[in-house]
Each structure stands twice: as C-alpha cells, then as structure tokens.
Design an enzyme around this catalytic site. Structure first.
Site, PDB file in Angstrom:
ATOM      1  N   CYS A  80      21.984  22.731  94.550  1.00  0.00           N
ATOM      2  CA  CYS A  80      21.958  23.958  95.349  1.00  0.00           C
ATOM      3  C   CYS A  80      22.407  25.160  94.511  1.00  0.00           C
ATOM      4  CB  CYS A  80      22.862  23.820  96.570  1.00  0.00           C
ATOM      5  SG  CYS A  80      22.878  25.293  97.621  1.00  0.00           S
ATOM      6  N   LYS A  91      20.940  14.507  94.055  1.00  0.00           N
ATOM      7  CA  LYS A  91      19.762  15.356  93.854  1.00  0.00           C
ATOM      8  C   LYS A  91      20.137  16.438  92.857  1.00  0.00           C
ATOM      9  CE  LYS A  91      16.245  17.942  96.451  1.00  0.00           C
ATOM     10  NZ  LYS A  91      16.393  19.340  96.047  1.00  0.00           N
ATOM     11  N   HIS A 107      14.544  18.041  91.575  1.00  0.00           N
ATOM     12  CA  HIS A 107      13.802  19.245  91.940  1.00  0.00           C
ATOM     13  C   HIS A 107      13.266  19.861  90.653  1.00  0.00           C
ATOM     14  CE1 HIS A 107      13.818  23.370  94.211  1.00  0.00           C
ATOM     15  NE2 HIS A 107      12.644  23.060  93.687  1.00  0.00           N
TER      16      HIS A 107
END
Length: 381
Positions: A166, A205, A233
């Site tokens: 994030c 992630k 990602h």
C-alpha cells in the site's frame, strides 16, 4: 436518469409479496444462520472463535478479489464470489485499530463482527458463507502485534495476509504497507512469527522494487519464511493506476519461486485472466479495479450490465447492513468509471444518508422493507 435507474431494476423482487419469514431467511442463510435468527436479534454475547476453517487454502488456478480500502467489505466480497471469485480479500485493516475490537456474533443478520470498543464501529464483518475463501489483510509494522491480531481473527477466515504494497500515506507513515519493502529483516520477523505460531495459511502482497533483480531477491527471502503464496502487484510505489502494469517483472518473480505467485495488475476483462497467466506464468490472478467497476468480471459467461451490478450490490449492502459510507463510496467509484458524479444519479448518491435512501434511489424499496420487516419479526419473536 433516475427514472431509468428505477424502471430498469431487473433484479428487484417481483415476487417479494409471496416471501414468508423463513423463506426470505432461507434464501440468503444456511440452516446454522437460521438458528441464530431464531435465537434473537442484535448482538449476542461476546464469544470465542468457533472451530477452525479448512486446514489449508489452495492457491493454484484461482481468480482472486484484491484487497481494496473502503471497498472490500462483505457485500462486494460476496458479490464477487457469486460471479466466480475463488478467493476474496478484505480491505487492509490496521493492527492497532483491530486490537481495540472484540468479536461478537450478530444474530440480527447472521454475521460475525469485530467491533471497536467505545465507538461500536464494525471494523470487520464476515459470515459463514465466505469462511473458506475470505482473506483477512492487515497493515502492521510489528511482529507481535501482527500475531495478536491474527490469533483473534484466524478462526473466522481462510487465511491471513500482510500488506506490503500500500503506497497511501496512512500506511507509510506507520511503517506499514510499501514501507516494509525496504525492511527485509522486519518482513522476515513478521512472517516467521506468524508461521511459527499459527496453522492458518499466511501470505503477503508486495509491489515491484526499483529494479527487477531486487524484487526477485526480496521474493526469495519471503518464500523462505514459509508463506503459502505471494501476491505481486506489477507496479512500483511511485506508479499511478494509469501506468501500465509490468507483467514481465512479475514473470521474473514467478520464474524464481516455487510457491504460488498471484499476479495483479491491469485485469479488466475475463480474457485478461488468461492473458496475464500466460504472460507471467503465475499460478493465480488477482483483480482490483476491474472487479470494483463490475464484479461479474469473474464470470466466464461475460459481464452483467453495470446497472444490474449496482442493484445487486445495494441488495447485499441492505441484507448485511453495510456501513452507508462504505456503500456510498463503492457506488461513487462505480459511477465515476462509467459516468459522472455531477449527473443526477451521482448527486443523489452523494445526498443519500441511509441505506433506505439508496434503496429508494435504485428501486429496491420493497426489498429493503421486507428485509427489515423480517428482522423486526424475528426480534419480536
């Protein structure tokens, strides 16, 4: 436009008047939840977690709903699963906030809620229907805090994931999210602490680092902690959503690891699931914006019109008593992609204060009334 929204409500309850109390509940609840309703409404006593979910989660050949802040709440997760999502991630929840919560059984709607003490805000809501596929994602920068959170929630979810990608300021400022990418020792500490002390699958992630070889090296270190899978990602921290995802750099990670890799980035149509798998060699594929805009992206039969998806989302928000601010935010994201918030529909969503207002806007008043009437009858009984 609003007239069109109401008149085209192809998913409205044309036969609602024929629903009985048990019929309505049975349509959306398994027998175990019917029992909860029969026992009474509202929150029951605070209870320890129930028996463990399935021992392990499979990460091969899966279509995955990505974690999305303010969006990935129970209604969208269930809607994605309805159309074929195999694994559904909840939105990132900060460890400090979750540790202020207590676990409660919500007999009124048949959910398990983690409620912040003092504010009574529902921080995380789940249900038995998604138990085998929901992933709890947390933001953390401390191994012991992460473990405390995981121990609280692990019996109600299929897996626990650590957010390491994030780029938002609220996450970075606390040393969480993408801030962890430059702290491999801390990553190792968090993941190994969870793996040593839990049977629940643990994943994380990440985003791409500046150089592909650095991403590969970090991924190898993560693999050595024993995680069940790694989601990647295909963008770097400074990249914006409009920048193309770098599928070739995801492929570099896949080639270096033996654990399943979940590829994420630029999946907007069902055919893109196969395209990114071929391009990267990834085991599974994760989709974010494509699912936010139309959750039926997971269906091999093709997308359902987005007008219908909005109404289905409203119905699930009503059924699961979703926070109206979260519901409005998700609807606004959908509208901004296909239309404009300055048009009548967008303005009406912004002005809506309750789920009842949204039900009226989208022609679901009858559904809203029946759901709430049913709950009232159960509470009275």
């Amino acid at each position: 436009m609003l007239d069109r929204v109401n008149k085209n409500a192809s998913f409205s309850l044309s036969t609602t008047s024929g629903f009985t109390l048990l019929g309505l509940l049975a349509l959306f609840r398994p027998p175990c939840v019917l029992l909860l309703h029969a026992l009474g409404g509202g929150y029951g006593e605070v209870r320890p977690a129930a028996a463990s979910p399935p021992a392990d989660m499979e990460y091969e050949n899966k279509h995955v709903l990505a974690p999305m802040v303010r969006v990935g709440t129970l209604p969208l997760r269930l809607l994605a699963a309805q159309y074929g999502a195999d694994i559904t991630y909840g939105e990132e929840i900060i460890d400090h906030k979750f540790l202020k919560c207590e676990r409660r059984i919500n007999g009124r709607i048949g959910s398990t809620d983690f409620v912040e003490k003092g504010t009574e805000n529902v921080v995380f809501r789940t249900c038995k229907q998604e138990r085998g596929r929901v992933v709890f994602q947390m933001g953390t920068s401390d191994a012991m805090r992460a473990l405390r959170v995981a121990e609280i929630v692990c019996k109600d979810v299929a897996a626990v994931d650590i957010n390491m990608g994030c780029p938002k300021s609220f996450s970075l400022s606390g040393g969480m999210g993408a801030a962890l990418l430059s702290k491999p020792e801390l990553i190792h500490d968090i993941l190994t602490t969870l793996k040593r002390n839990m049977d629940t699958p643990v994943t994380c992630k990440i985003r791409l680092l500046k150089h592909s070889h650095d991403t590969v090296e970090l991924a190898r270190r993560i693999e050595k902690t024993g995680v069940s899978a790694l989601a990647v990602h295909g963008r770097r921290v400074p990249d914006r959503p409009r920048d193309p995802a770098k599928w070739d750099e995801i492929a570099d990670v896949v080639a270096a690891l033996s654990i399943p890799v979940i590829a994420n980035g630029d999946v907007f149509e069902y055919d893109d699931f196969q395209r990114i798998k071929v391009a990267t060699g990834a085991s599974s594929v994760m989709v974010a914006r494509g699912a936010l805009w139309n959750a039926s992206i997971f269906s091999p039969e093709g997308k359902v019109p987005w007008e219908d998806i909005k109404r289905e989302y409203i119905r699930k928000s009503i059924l699961w008593d979703n926070d109206v601010k979260s519901t409005k935010h998700t609807l606004k994201e959908m509208i901004m992609h296909f239309s404009c918030l300055e048009l009548p529909e967008g303005k009406a969503v912004i002005k809506s204060d309750t789920l009842a207002d949204l039900a009226q806007l989208y022609g679901e008043e009858e559904y809203y009334q029946h759901v709430n009437k049913t709950r009232f009858q159960v509470e009275v009984d």
